[in-house]
Design a protein around this motif. Structure first.
Motif, short mmCIF file in Angstrom:
data_model
loop_
_atom_site.label_atom_id
_atom_site.label_comp_id
_atom_site.label_asym_id
_atom_site.label_seq_id
_atom_site.Cartn_x
_atom_site.Cartn_y
_atom_site.Cartn_z
N ARG A 82 22.19 23.35 8.95
CA ARG A 82 23.18 22.97 10.07
C ARG A 82 24.49 22.26 9.47
NH1 ARG A 82 20.92 22.58 14.98
NH2 ARG A 82 21.82 20.71 15.44
N GLY A 83 24.06 21.13 8.77
CA GLY A 83 25.24 20.45 8.22
C GLY A 83 25.36 20.00 6.72
N ALA A 84 25.91 18.97 6.43
CA ALA A 84 26.09 18.65 4.96
C ALA A 84 26.72 17.34 4.94
CB ALA A 84 27.40 19.63 4.20
N PHE A 85 26.11 16.47 3.74
CA PHE A 85 26.64 15.37 3.59
C PHE A 85 26.99 15.17 2.03
CE2 PHE A 85 26.33 11.23 5.94
CZ PHE A 85 26.99 10.54 5.24
N VAL A 86 28.34 15.04 1.87
CA VAL A 86 28.80 14.85 0.49
C VAL A 86 29.15 13.60 -0.18
CG1 VAL A 86 29.32 17.30 0.45
CG2 VAL A 86 30.84 15.77 0.89
N LEU A 87 29.09 13.32 -1.21
CA LEU A 87 29.67 11.95 -1.80
C LEU A 87 30.33 12.48 -3.03
CD1 LEU A 87 26.49 9.47 -1.63
CD2 LEU A 87 28.39 9.71 0.00
N LEU A 88 31.50 11.62 -3.42
CA LEU A 88 32.33 11.96 -4.42
C LEU A 88 32.21 10.67 -5.39
CD1 LEU A 88 34.54 13.47 -5.69
CD2 LEU A 88 36.22 12.38 -4.31
N PHE A 89 31.77 11.09 -6.45
CA PHE A 89 31.47 9.89 -7.58
C PHE A 89 32.64 10.18 -8.62
CE2 PHE A 89 27.45 10.54 -5.59
CZ PHE A 89 26.90 9.12 -5.60
#
Length: 511
Positions: free
Chosen positions: A66-73
């Protein structure tokens, strides 16, 4: 989102996207900063805290499919992040777009938006919807630069518009570009631009000029301290740990400690009486505070010191009946008079500090305690007072430091505290007046510094239930900086040995 091979650029930093669950601990800094940001900007106009908005949708809306959660390191340091959730059958809604405060101004939020759009295309979505508030002009500029169409009249004032909606159609050309691997030169150039774009700090010439003037004045003061022989620094070293000075210091510590304990306990009792619905208790408490805040401390000390002249004996019993009495001089020695005078005066101030801390506790806490059926004394001791301590501790410690300095007045009632000893020695050794005053100053500075250290740790202890994560102590910051320096020193030879002229940067994603 798949792994890609690193791309070589002129930077040694690495950007990595990671898809995470919304409840992952790595997301906590993002949510905490967003909550603080929302409360800071909209706290005066919103009827609910930002935490309600951040928890309005369930975590399942931000996970596949349904969705997505992304983090940028960046080199394992979280610098940005964002998420999307379904809006309708063909549309996603972007949420939680965030950049770390130290990494802003480098275009990282644009990379997060582009990554979320690419993932939405891969999932078959065709449109993107998002909203932002009227007090976030930087977000409006970001979405306009990213090709979003505003669904509001840009000619109207932002506060009049309210919520700013945006939409964007994910066309086929962009879908084709999104299907290309992250090693594509355009994607690499976008990552390189974000990494290499310098952050230009705002210049403050007047601030630096003022700092230079203050620094020159401070250096001149330091110079006079060590070049003027009248300060008598060799004699300061002689007197600093002399037995007479240490004896006076001991009396100062004893009188201050006893007065601090008595004044805090008495302040709690007087504050409770002041807030009592009983008119007799509240009236007497108000009268006590009014009296001892009006009378100077030196007057209280002298009055109690001469109390034996007014009342040769003190007793309790039945009014106008039998009394149990003792001589006043037997009951109150010099130290007892000094501690009593300090305590009576400080209780008045401590009670107001405690009352202010109790009033700062949200009334909902008291209502919740009452709903649980807790007795009134347990409500106060277990619910109200622990929360009030966060407001009480800084103010009371400030009052405690004032009490430490006020103990120097004990000299006027024949008690040789630190200041009293210095005064006596100055009369005996008139050539050492300045060195003795410096000795007293150094000891008062040391005692105040010790109290401030204790205050810092007590404030951290009382904040345990109010913050997500306790801030690091100065010692923890030093250790973290040393560990970071060791890691940097350990990784630098490996980077230069692989290719002295070219370092690697990768913009890649992992599930």
């Amino acid at each position: 989102m798949t792994d890609t091979a690193p791309a070589h650029t002129a930077s040694s930093r690495t950007l990595v996207f990671r898809t995470v669950h919304p409840d992952d601990p790595a997301v906590a800094p993002l949510l905490a900063d967003l909550e603080h940001e929302y409360d800071t900007r909209y706290g005066d106009s919103s009827d609910e805290p930002a935490s309600v908005e951040l928890r309005r949708w369930p975590a399942e809306d931000f996970v596949a499919p349904r969705g997505a959660f992304v983090l940028l390191f960046e080199d394992d340091q979280l610098v940005a992040g964002g998420a999307f959730k379904p809006y309708d059958a063909e549309t996603v809604e972007l949420k939680r777009i965030w950049t770390a405060p130290a990494a802003r101004g480098r275009g990282l939020a644009g990379l997060v938006v582009a990554e979320l759009e690419a993932e939405a295309r891969r999932r078959g979505f065709r449109r993107v919807h998002l909203t932002t508030g009227p007090r976030q002009p930087e977000a409006v500029r970001l979405y306009l630069r990213s090709g979003y169409t505003p669904r509001f009249d840009r000619g109207r004032p932002p506060e009049e518009i309210g919520i700013h909606p945006f939409e964007k159609v994910l066309d086929e050309a962009e879908a084709e570009r999104a299907s290309r691997p992250e090693t594509d030169p355009d994607v690499v150039l976008a990552g390189r631009a974000a990494l290499d774009r310098p952050v230009v700090p705002l210049r403050h010439p007047l601030r630096w000029l003022a700092a230079a003037v203050v620094l020159v004045l401070v250096l001149n003061l330091v110079q006079t301290l060590f070049t003027n022989p009248s300060w008598g620094w060799p004699r300061v070293g002689t007197w600093l740990f002399s037995p007479a000075i240490l004896t006076g210091l001991q009396l100062t510590l004893v009188a201050t400690a006893l007065s601090a304990v008595i004044s805090f306990a008495g302040g709690v009792l007087v504050a409770v009486a002041r807030m009592s619905p009983n008119p007799v208790l509240s009236g007497l408490a108000w009268g006590y505070v009014w009296l001892f805040r009006s009378v100077p401390l030196i007057l209280v000390l002298v009055f109690l010191y001469n109390l034996g002249s007014l009342y040769p004996s003190i007793g309790v019993g039945i009014p106008f009946g039998p009394q149990f009495t003792v001589p006043t001089t037997d009951l109150l020695g010099d130290l007892a008079i000094g501690v009593l005078a300090l305590s009576l005066s400080e209780i008045a101030y401590a009670s107001e500090i405690v009352r202010a801390g109790v009033l700062a506790v949200d009334t909902g806490q008291r209502e919740a305690a009452q709903a649980l059926g807790l007795p009134r004394h347990r409500q106060f001791l277990r619910i109200v007072l622990p929360q009030a301590l966060r407001s009480i501790v800084p103010a009371f410690v400030n009052q405690l430091i004032g009490l430490l300095k006020a103990s120097s007045l004990l000299f006027y009632v024949s008690l040789l505290d630190l200041f009293g000893v210095v005064q006596n020695l100055s009369s005996t050794y008139p050539t050492d007046v300045i060195p003795l005053l410096v000795v007293a100053t150094l000891w008062y500075l040391a005692l105040t510094s010790a109290v401030s250290v204790v205050q810092y740790h007590v404030e951290r202890w009382t904040a345990r239930g109010s913050v997500r994560e306790l801030p690091p102590t100065p010692w923890q910051r030093i250790r973290a900086a040393l560990r970071a320096a060791r890691r940097t020193a350990a990784t630098r030879p490996a980077t230069t040995a692989s290719d002295p002229s070219v370092a690697s940067t990768a913009v890649r994603s992992t599930r």
